[in-house]
Motif scaffolding. Structure first.
Motif, PDB file in Angstrom:
ATOM      1  N   ARG A   1       0.935  -1.106  -0.056  1.00  0.00           N
ATOM      2  CA  ARG A   1      -0.100  -0.008  -0.004  1.00  0.00           C
ATOM      3  C   ARG A   1       0.879   1.217   0.090  1.00  0.00           C
ATOM      4  NH1 ARG A   1      -1.802   3.032   4.336  1.00  0.00           N
ATOM      5  NH2 ARG A   1      -1.601   1.235   5.571  1.00  0.00           N
TER       6      ARG A   1
ATOM      7  N   TYR B   1      -2.524   0.663  -4.403  1.00  0.00           N
ATOM      8  CA  TYR B   1      -1.815  -0.634  -4.217  1.00  0.00           C
ATOM      9  C   TYR B   1      -0.922  -1.026  -5.252  1.00  0.00           C
ATOM     10  CZ  TYR B   1      -4.672  -0.848  -0.125  1.00  0.00           C
ATOM     11  OH  TYR B   1      -5.376  -0.397   1.111  1.00  0.00           O
TER      12      TYR B   1
ATOM     13  N   PHE C   1      -7.040  -3.047  -2.652  1.00  0.00           N
ATOM     14  CA  PHE C   1      -6.618  -4.428  -1.850  1.00  0.00           C
ATOM     15  C   PHE C   1      -7.110  -5.451  -2.691  1.00  0.00           C
ATOM     16  CE2 PHE C   1      -6.267  -7.729   0.851  1.00  0.00           C
ATOM     17  CZ  PHE C   1      -5.236  -8.084   0.984  1.00  0.00           C
TER      18      PHE C   1
END
Length: 145
Positions: free
Chosen positions: A10, A31, A117
Protein backbone atom coordinates in the motif's frame (compact mmCIF):
# COMPACT_ATOMS: atom_id res chain seq x y z
CA UNK A 1 11.62 -23.95 -0.12
CA UNK A 2 11.75 -22.24 -3.49
CA UNK A 3 9.02 -20.41 -5.34
CA UNK A 4 7.42 -17.19 -6.51
CA UNK A 5 5.85 -14.50 -4.35
CA UNK A 6 3.68 -11.42 -4.71
CA UNK A 7 3.90 -8.56 -2.25
CA UNK A 8 0.79 -6.39 -1.99
CA UNK A 9 2.13 -2.96 -1.05
CA UNK A 10 0.00 0.00 0.00
CA UNK A 11 1.24 3.46 -0.98
CA UNK A 12 -0.46 5.95 1.36
CA UNK A 13 -0.11 9.03 -0.82
CA UNK A 14 1.20 9.82 -4.25
CA UNK A 15 4.98 10.17 -4.07
CA UNK A 16 8.05 10.45 -6.23
CA UNK A 17 10.88 8.04 -5.45
CA UNK A 18 14.43 7.79 -6.71
CA UNK A 19 14.77 4.13 -7.69
CA UNK A 20 18.40 3.37 -8.51
CA UNK A 21 19.10 3.44 -12.25
CA UNK A 22 15.40 3.80 -13.04
CA UNK A 23 15.62 7.32 -11.69
CA UNK A 24 12.61 9.25 -10.42
CA UNK A 25 9.41 7.20 -10.41
CA UNK A 26 5.91 8.42 -9.62
CA UNK A 27 4.05 6.10 -7.26
CA UNK A 28 0.30 6.72 -7.16
CA UNK A 29 -1.70 6.33 -3.97
CA UNK A 30 -3.13 2.82 -3.95
CA UNK A 31 -1.82 -0.72 -4.10
CA UNK A 32 1.06 -2.25 -5.99
CA UNK A 33 1.82 -5.90 -6.55
CA UNK A 34 5.50 -6.75 -6.77
CA UNK A 35 6.34 -10.17 -8.23
CA UNK A 36 9.59 -11.87 -7.27
CA UNK A 37 11.10 -15.30 -6.90
CA UNK A 38 13.54 -17.15 -4.70
CA UNK A 39 15.24 -20.22 -6.07
CA UNK A 40 16.94 -21.15 -2.79
CA UNK A 41 15.12 -19.83 0.26
CA UNK A 42 11.67 -18.39 -0.26
CA UNK A 43 11.17 -17.91 3.48
CA UNK A 44 14.36 -15.88 3.82
CA UNK A 45 13.49 -13.68 0.83
CA UNK A 46 10.03 -12.88 2.18
CA UNK A 47 11.48 -12.26 5.65
CA UNK A 48 13.98 -9.82 4.11
CA UNK A 49 11.23 -7.87 2.37
CA UNK A 50 9.26 -7.63 5.62
CA UNK A 51 12.31 -6.39 7.55
CA UNK A 52 13.07 -2.71 8.06
CA UNK A 53 16.75 -3.48 8.59
CA UNK A 54 18.24 -4.15 5.17
CA UNK A 55 20.67 -2.71 2.68
CA UNK A 56 19.10 -1.14 -0.41
CA UNK A 57 19.93 -3.64 -3.15
CA UNK A 58 16.98 -4.07 -5.53
CA UNK A 59 14.35 -1.75 -7.01
CA UNK A 60 11.78 -3.04 -4.53
CA UNK A 61 14.00 -2.00 -1.61
CA UNK A 62 13.67 1.66 -2.62
CA UNK A 63 9.89 1.39 -2.56
CA UNK A 64 9.72 -0.55 0.72
CA UNK A 65 12.11 1.89 2.44
CA UNK A 66 9.79 4.83 1.75
CA UNK A 67 7.80 6.12 4.72
CA UNK A 68 4.54 6.03 2.72
CA UNK A 69 4.57 2.29 2.03
CA UNK A 70 3.62 -0.87 3.88
CA UNK A 71 3.36 -4.51 2.85
CA UNK A 72 -0.28 -5.43 3.37
CA UNK A 73 -0.02 -9.11 2.42
CA UNK A 74 2.19 -11.73 0.79
CA UNK A 75 0.82 -14.39 -1.54
CA UNK A 76 3.17 -17.06 -2.81
CA UNK A 77 3.52 -20.47 -4.35
CA UNK A 78 6.17 -23.05 -3.57
CA UNK A 79 5.83 -24.37 -7.11
CA UNK A 80 9.18 -25.51 -8.48
CA UNK A 81 8.38 -24.06 -11.90
CA UNK A 82 9.81 -20.64 -12.70
CA UNK A 83 6.55 -18.67 -12.62
CA UNK A 84 7.81 -15.17 -11.84
CA UNK A 85 7.53 -13.77 -15.37
CA UNK A 86 4.32 -15.66 -16.18
CA UNK A 87 2.62 -14.26 -13.08
CA UNK A 88 4.00 -10.77 -13.68
CA UNK A 89 2.88 -10.75 -17.32
CA UNK A 90 -0.58 -11.88 -16.19
CA UNK A 91 -0.78 -8.91 -13.80
CA UNK A 92 0.48 -6.32 -16.27
CA UNK A 93 -1.87 -3.36 -16.73
CA UNK A 94 -1.91 0.35 -17.60
CA UNK A 95 -0.42 1.18 -14.19
CA UNK A 96 2.58 -1.14 -14.35
CA UNK A 97 5.85 0.72 -13.70
CA UNK A 98 8.02 0.11 -16.76
CA UNK A 99 11.42 -1.40 -16.01
CA UNK A 100 10.74 -1.94 -12.31
CA UNK A 101 12.19 -5.16 -10.92
CA UNK A 102 12.82 -6.77 -14.28
CA UNK A 103 16.39 -5.91 -15.18
CA UNK A 104 17.24 -9.62 -15.44
CA UNK A 105 14.39 -10.63 -17.78
CA UNK A 106 12.41 -9.38 -20.76
CA UNK A 107 9.25 -8.40 -18.88
CA UNK A 108 7.90 -4.87 -19.11
CA UNK A 109 7.57 -4.68 -15.33
CA UNK A 110 7.37 -6.66 -12.11
CA UNK A 111 5.43 -3.91 -10.28
CA UNK A 112 1.75 -3.43 -11.07
CA UNK A 113 -0.74 -0.83 -9.82
CA UNK A 114 -4.26 -1.43 -8.50
CA UNK A 115 -6.67 1.04 -6.93
CA UNK A 116 -7.82 -1.37 -4.22
CA UNK A 117 -6.50 -4.22 -2.13
CA UNK A 118 -9.35 -6.50 -3.19
CA UNK A 119 -8.72 -6.00 -6.91
CA UNK A 120 -4.98 -6.64 -6.43
CA UNK A 121 -5.64 -9.80 -4.40
CA UNK A 122 -8.16 -11.15 -6.91
CA UNK A 123 -5.80 -10.47 -9.82
CA UNK A 124 -3.03 -12.49 -8.13
CA UNK A 125 -5.35 -15.35 -7.21
CA UNK A 126 -6.77 -15.51 -10.75
CA UNK A 127 -3.34 -15.61 -12.42
CA UNK A 128 -2.03 -18.26 -10.03
CA UNK A 129 -5.17 -20.34 -10.53
CA UNK A 130 -4.80 -20.12 -14.33
CA UNK A 131 -1.23 -21.41 -13.94
CA UNK A 132 -2.32 -24.26 -11.69
CA UNK A 133 -0.15 -23.00 -8.84
CA UNK A 134 -0.94 -23.81 -5.22
CA UNK A 135 -1.64 -20.51 -3.48
CA UNK A 136 -0.22 -19.86 -0.03
CA UNK A 137 -0.43 -16.87 2.28
CA UNK A 138 1.85 -15.20 4.81
CA UNK A 139 0.11 -17.05 7.65
CA UNK A 140 1.31 -20.30 6.04
CA UNK A 141 4.91 -19.20 6.69
CA UNK A 142 4.45 -18.37 10.38
CA UNK A 143 6.22 -21.56 11.54
CA UNK A 144 9.31 -20.35 9.66
CA UNK A 145 9.37 -16.89 11.27
Amino acid sequence: MRGTYCLIIRVGETSYLNVGRLGRVKMERGYYVYVGSALNSLEARIRRHLSDDKKIRWHIDYLLAHENTIIEDVIFTADKRRLECLISNGLENHGSIEGFGCSDCRCRSHLHYYESFEVAMNAILNVMKELGAEVMFLKDLKPFF
